[in-house]
Write an enzyme that holds these catalytic residues in place. Structure first.
Site, short mmCIF file in Angstrom:
data_model
loop_
_atom_site.label_atom_id
_atom_site.label_comp_id
_atom_site.label_asym_id
_atom_site.label_seq_id
_atom_site.Cartn_x
_atom_site.Cartn_y
_atom_site.Cartn_z
N TYR A 11 88.08 -55.95 -21.23
CA TYR A 11 88.38 -56.16 -19.80
C TYR A 11 87.17 -56.70 -19.02
CZ TYR A 11 88.96 -54.47 -14.94
OH TYR A 11 88.98 -54.35 -13.57
N GLY A 36 89.80 -55.21 -27.95
CA GLY A 36 89.72 -56.45 -27.18
C GLY A 36 90.88 -57.37 -27.52
N TYR A 148 81.21 -39.02 -23.88
CA TYR A 148 81.12 -40.43 -23.47
C TYR A 148 79.86 -40.63 -22.62
CZ TYR A 148 81.97 -44.54 -20.54
OH TYR A 148 81.83 -45.72 -19.85
N1 LIG Z 1 86.21 -49.72 -16.98
C1 LIG Z 1 85.37 -48.98 -16.24
O1 LIG Z 1 85.73 -48.52 -15.14
C2 LIG Z 1 83.96 -48.69 -16.73
C3 LIG Z 1 83.15 -47.85 -15.95
C4 LIG Z 1 81.85 -47.58 -16.39
C5 LIG Z 1 81.34 -48.18 -17.54
N2 LIG Z 1 82.15 -49.00 -18.27
C6 LIG Z 1 81.58 -49.63 -19.47
O2 LIG Z 1 81.84 -51.03 -19.44
C7 LIG Z 1 81.98 -51.54 -20.77
C8 LIG Z 1 83.27 -52.34 -20.87
O3 LIG Z 1 84.37 -51.51 -20.55
P1 LIG Z 1 85.88 -52.07 -20.55
O4 LIG Z 1 86.65 -51.27 -19.57
O5 LIG Z 1 85.84 -53.55 -20.44
O6 LIG Z 1 86.34 -51.65 -22.02
P2 LIG Z 1 87.23 -52.46 -23.08
O7 LIG Z 1 87.70 -51.48 -24.09
O8 LIG Z 1 88.25 -53.29 -22.37
O9 LIG Z 1 86.17 -53.45 -23.75
C9 LIG Z 1 85.25 -53.04 -24.72
C10 LIG Z 1 85.20 -54.11 -25.81
O10 LIG Z 1 84.20 -53.77 -26.76
C11 LIG Z 1 84.72 -54.00 -28.07
N3 LIG Z 1 84.00 -53.09 -28.98
C12 LIG Z 1 83.98 -51.75 -28.92
N4 LIG Z 1 83.19 -51.26 -29.90
C13 LIG Z 1 82.71 -52.32 -30.58
C14 LIG Z 1 81.84 -52.46 -31.71
N5 LIG Z 1 81.35 -51.39 -32.36
N6 LIG Z 1 81.53 -53.69 -32.15
C15 LIG Z 1 82.03 -54.80 -31.53
N7 LIG Z 1 82.87 -54.71 -30.47
C16 LIG Z 1 83.20 -53.50 -30.00
C17 LIG Z 1 86.21 -53.72 -27.96
O11 LIG Z 1 86.97 -54.35 -28.98
C18 LIG Z 1 86.51 -54.26 -26.57
O12 LIG Z 1 86.88 -55.62 -26.61
C19 LIG Z 1 81.90 -50.33 -21.69
O13 LIG Z 1 80.58 -50.24 -22.18
C20 LIG Z 1 82.20 -49.16 -20.77
O14 LIG Z 1 81.59 -47.98 -21.23
C21 LIG Z 1 83.45 -49.26 -17.91
O1 LIG Z 2 97.29 -41.06 -13.83
C1 LIG Z 2 96.23 -40.82 -13.21
C2 LIG Z 2 94.98 -41.41 -13.58
C3 LIG Z 2 93.86 -41.06 -12.84
N1 LIG Z 2 93.95 -40.20 -11.80
C4 LIG Z 2 92.74 -39.87 -11.02
O2 LIG Z 2 92.21 -41.08 -10.53
C5 LIG Z 2 90.78 -41.04 -10.50
C6 LIG Z 2 90.24 -42.21 -11.30
O3 LIG Z 2 90.56 -42.02 -12.66
P1 LIG Z 2 90.38 -43.17 -13.78
O4 LIG Z 2 90.94 -44.45 -13.27
O5 LIG Z 2 90.92 -42.61 -15.06
O6 LIG Z 2 88.80 -43.36 -13.86
P2 LIG Z 2 87.65 -42.30 -14.17
O7 LIG Z 2 88.12 -41.12 -14.93
O8 LIG Z 2 86.95 -42.03 -12.86
O9 LIG Z 2 86.70 -43.10 -15.19
C7 LIG Z 2 86.36 -44.49 -15.01
O10 LIG Z 2 85.20 -44.59 -14.25
C8 LIG Z 2 84.07 -43.95 -14.84
C9 LIG Z 2 82.97 -44.06 -13.84
O11 LIG Z 2 83.35 -43.34 -12.67
C10 LIG Z 2 83.73 -44.64 -16.15
O12 LIG Z 2 82.62 -44.04 -16.73
C11 LIG Z 2 84.92 -44.57 -17.09
O13 LIG Z 2 84.63 -45.33 -18.26
C12 LIG Z 2 86.12 -45.15 -16.39
O14 LIG Z 2 87.26 -44.95 -17.21
C13 LIG Z 2 90.40 -39.68 -11.11
O15 LIG Z 2 90.16 -38.79 -10.04
C14 LIG Z 2 91.65 -39.22 -11.85
O16 LIG Z 2 91.81 -37.82 -11.84
C15 LIG Z 2 95.16 -39.63 -11.42
O17 LIG Z 2 95.24 -38.85 -10.48
N2 LIG Z 2 96.26 -39.96 -12.15
#
Ligand SMILES: NC(=O)c1ccc[n+]([C@@H]2O[C@H](COP(=O)([O-])OP(=O)(O)OC[C@H]3O[C@@H](n4cnc5c(N)ncnc54)[C@H](O)[C@@H]3O)[C@@H](O)[C@H]2O)c1
Ligand SMILES: O=c1ccn([C@@H]2O[C@H](COP(=O)(O)OP(=O)(O)O[C@H]3O[C@H](CO)[C@@H](O)[C@H](O)[C@H]3O)[C@@H](O)[C@H]2O)c(=O)[nH]1
Length: 337
Positions: A11, A36, A148
């Site tokens: 993403y 991915g 995590y």
């Molecule tokens: N989505 C959020 O809100 C959020 C918040 C905080 C931090 N992050 C961090 O951002 C980064 C991206 O998150 P995302 O939501 O895009 O996740 P995602 O799962 O959509 O993307 C992660 C990608 O990494 C690849 N991958 C995982 N392990 C691998 C490995 N060992 N070797 C090669 N490829 C690998 C997966 O195939 C995937 O395409 C992550 O490091 C996540 O911890 C995301």
């Molecule tokens: O069906 C749902 C899903 C989520 N929530 C709430 O919505 C908020 C956001 O939840 P979510 O979208 O699951 O995100 P987080 O659990 O806050 O985690 C995200 O944001 C973090 C940083 O804050 C990152 O580290 C994580 O990777 C990422 O998944 C939280 O309070 C949840 O309890 C609900 O009430 N109902």
């Protein structure tokens, strides 16, 4: 610059690939496709008319990663590849430490062997655990409450030690808050399986793919009783990455919060999604989800002051609008209908 984007088929990584190419960088994607989508890269290729070089590799295959770094003459690595579900990390901690922590160790070894000296790392506000006060500043104690968060905090520590021993190495660890939204031009978006994030789940309800959204707890010590989070648009987030990358000088060890500095409650998000979609989005109250802190939002002044970044999306409606456009046009995500 020649930039290797690990996790570039995911993403956030795919949005980084798109943005960096638009900025004129030469981008190579490394992803094992565990979570991915090859189709995300195809979509970028199709919209731009330019090939996306792709290495289908696992981070832990050190020698192959080294070869890719050398072959593509990489100047900087943007490291997004990780497993990122808090709940899964609690039940499968070893998988998280192996993929996220050992995986990054392997990447660092490969970078060392290939002589690549710049890294931008995806960290998370989950490294702070349950902070004593809000908003969160970078100097607050980090004490994660799930594997995590620990798997990412260990990497931050390893990066400091590695940089102390290698003065020509520079890194930035960006601690994201909640990343949301999709590319404004509709080309790429979010497609997680399983989907656990709040905004995608709400939009799946709006599409009729789920009956209701469950609000995890309404007895928190917050104004409306539901959890507060800081939602940053994915395009603002990746723009910050490229700005930070340009600023990296040898021996830099930078840590930044990446949020907009404003919190929204779960109920506010549901209401905003109802307004944006014009759909009735049934919500049911449920119990708290284990491991959820009541409130998390950033003080992002450091990034603004030192790097000059400001978010362009500060209204949650506009963030949800971009996500809604993606979900409406791609109800099955990247899967073929
Ligand atoms: N989505 C959020 O809100 C959020 C918040 C905080 C931090 N992050 C961090 O951002 C980064 C991206 O998150 P995302 O939501 O895009 O996740 P995602 O799962 O959509 O993307 C992660 C990608 O990494 C690849 N991958 C995982 N392990 C691998 C490995 N060992 N070797 C090669 N490829 C690998 C997966 O195939 C995937 O395409 C992550 O490091 C996540 O911890 C995301
Ligand atoms: O069906 C749902 C899903 C989520 N929530 C709430 O919505 C908020 C956001 O939840 P979510 O979208 O699951 O995100 P987080 O659990 O806050 O985690 C995200 O944001 C973090 C940083 O804050 C990152 O580290 C994580 O990777 C990422 O998944 C939280 O309070 C949840 O309890 C609900 O009430 N109902």
């Amino acid at each position: 610059m020649n930039v290797l984007v690990t996790g570039g088929a995911g993403y956030i990584g795919s949005h980084a690939v798109k943005h960096l190419r638009e900025q004129g960088h030469h981008v190579v994607v490394l992803d094992n496709l565990h979570r991915g989508h090859r189709a995300a890269l195809d979509a970028i290729e199709q919209a731009s008319g330019k090939h996306v070089p792709f290495e289908e590799l696992d981070l832990r295959h050190t020698e192959a990663v080294t070869s890719a770094l050398v072959h593509h003459k990489i100047d900087c690595v943007m490291h997004f590849a990780a497993l990122a579900y808090v709940g899964e990390s609690v039940t499968e901690p070893l998988t998280y430490y192996d993929n996220n922590t050992a995986g990054t160790l392997s990447l660092l070894q490969a970078m060392h062997d290939a002589g690549v000296r710049r890294l931008v790392f995806s960290s998370t506000c989950a490294t702070y655990g349950e902070p004593a006060s809000m908003p969160i500043v970078e100097t607050m104690p980090q004490s994660p409450i799930n594997p995590y968060g620990w798997s990412k905090l260990f990497v931050e520590r390893i990066l400091i030690d590695y940089a102390n021993a290698n003065k020509d190495f520079a890194f930035a660890a960006l601690r994201y808050f909640n990343v949301a939204g999709s590319a404004a031009d509709g080309t790429i978006g979010e497609d997680h399986e399983p989907e656990t994030h709040l905004i995608p789940i709400i939009l799946e309800v709006a599409l009729g793919q789920r009956e209701h959204v469950t609000i995890f707890g309404e007895d928190y010590d917050t104004p409306d009783g539901t959890c507060i989070r800081d939602y940053i648009h994915v395009e603002d987030l990746v723009a910050a990455h490229s700005m930070v990358m340009q600023k990296l000088n040898p021996a830099d060890q930078r840590f930044y919060n990446l949020g907009i500095g404003q919190g929204y409650s779960v109920k506010q998000i549901v209401d905003a999604a109802r307004e944006v979609t014009g759909r009735d989005i049934p919500a049911q109250m449920g119990p708290r989800r284990p491991g959820d802190p009541p409130s998390l939002y950033a003080n992002a002044d450091k990034l603004r002051t030192e790097v000059g970044w400001t978010p362009s999306y500060t209204d949650i409606h506009r963030v949800i609008e971009t996500a809604w456009r993606w979900y409406r046009n791609h109800p099955d995500g990247y899967a073929q209908p």
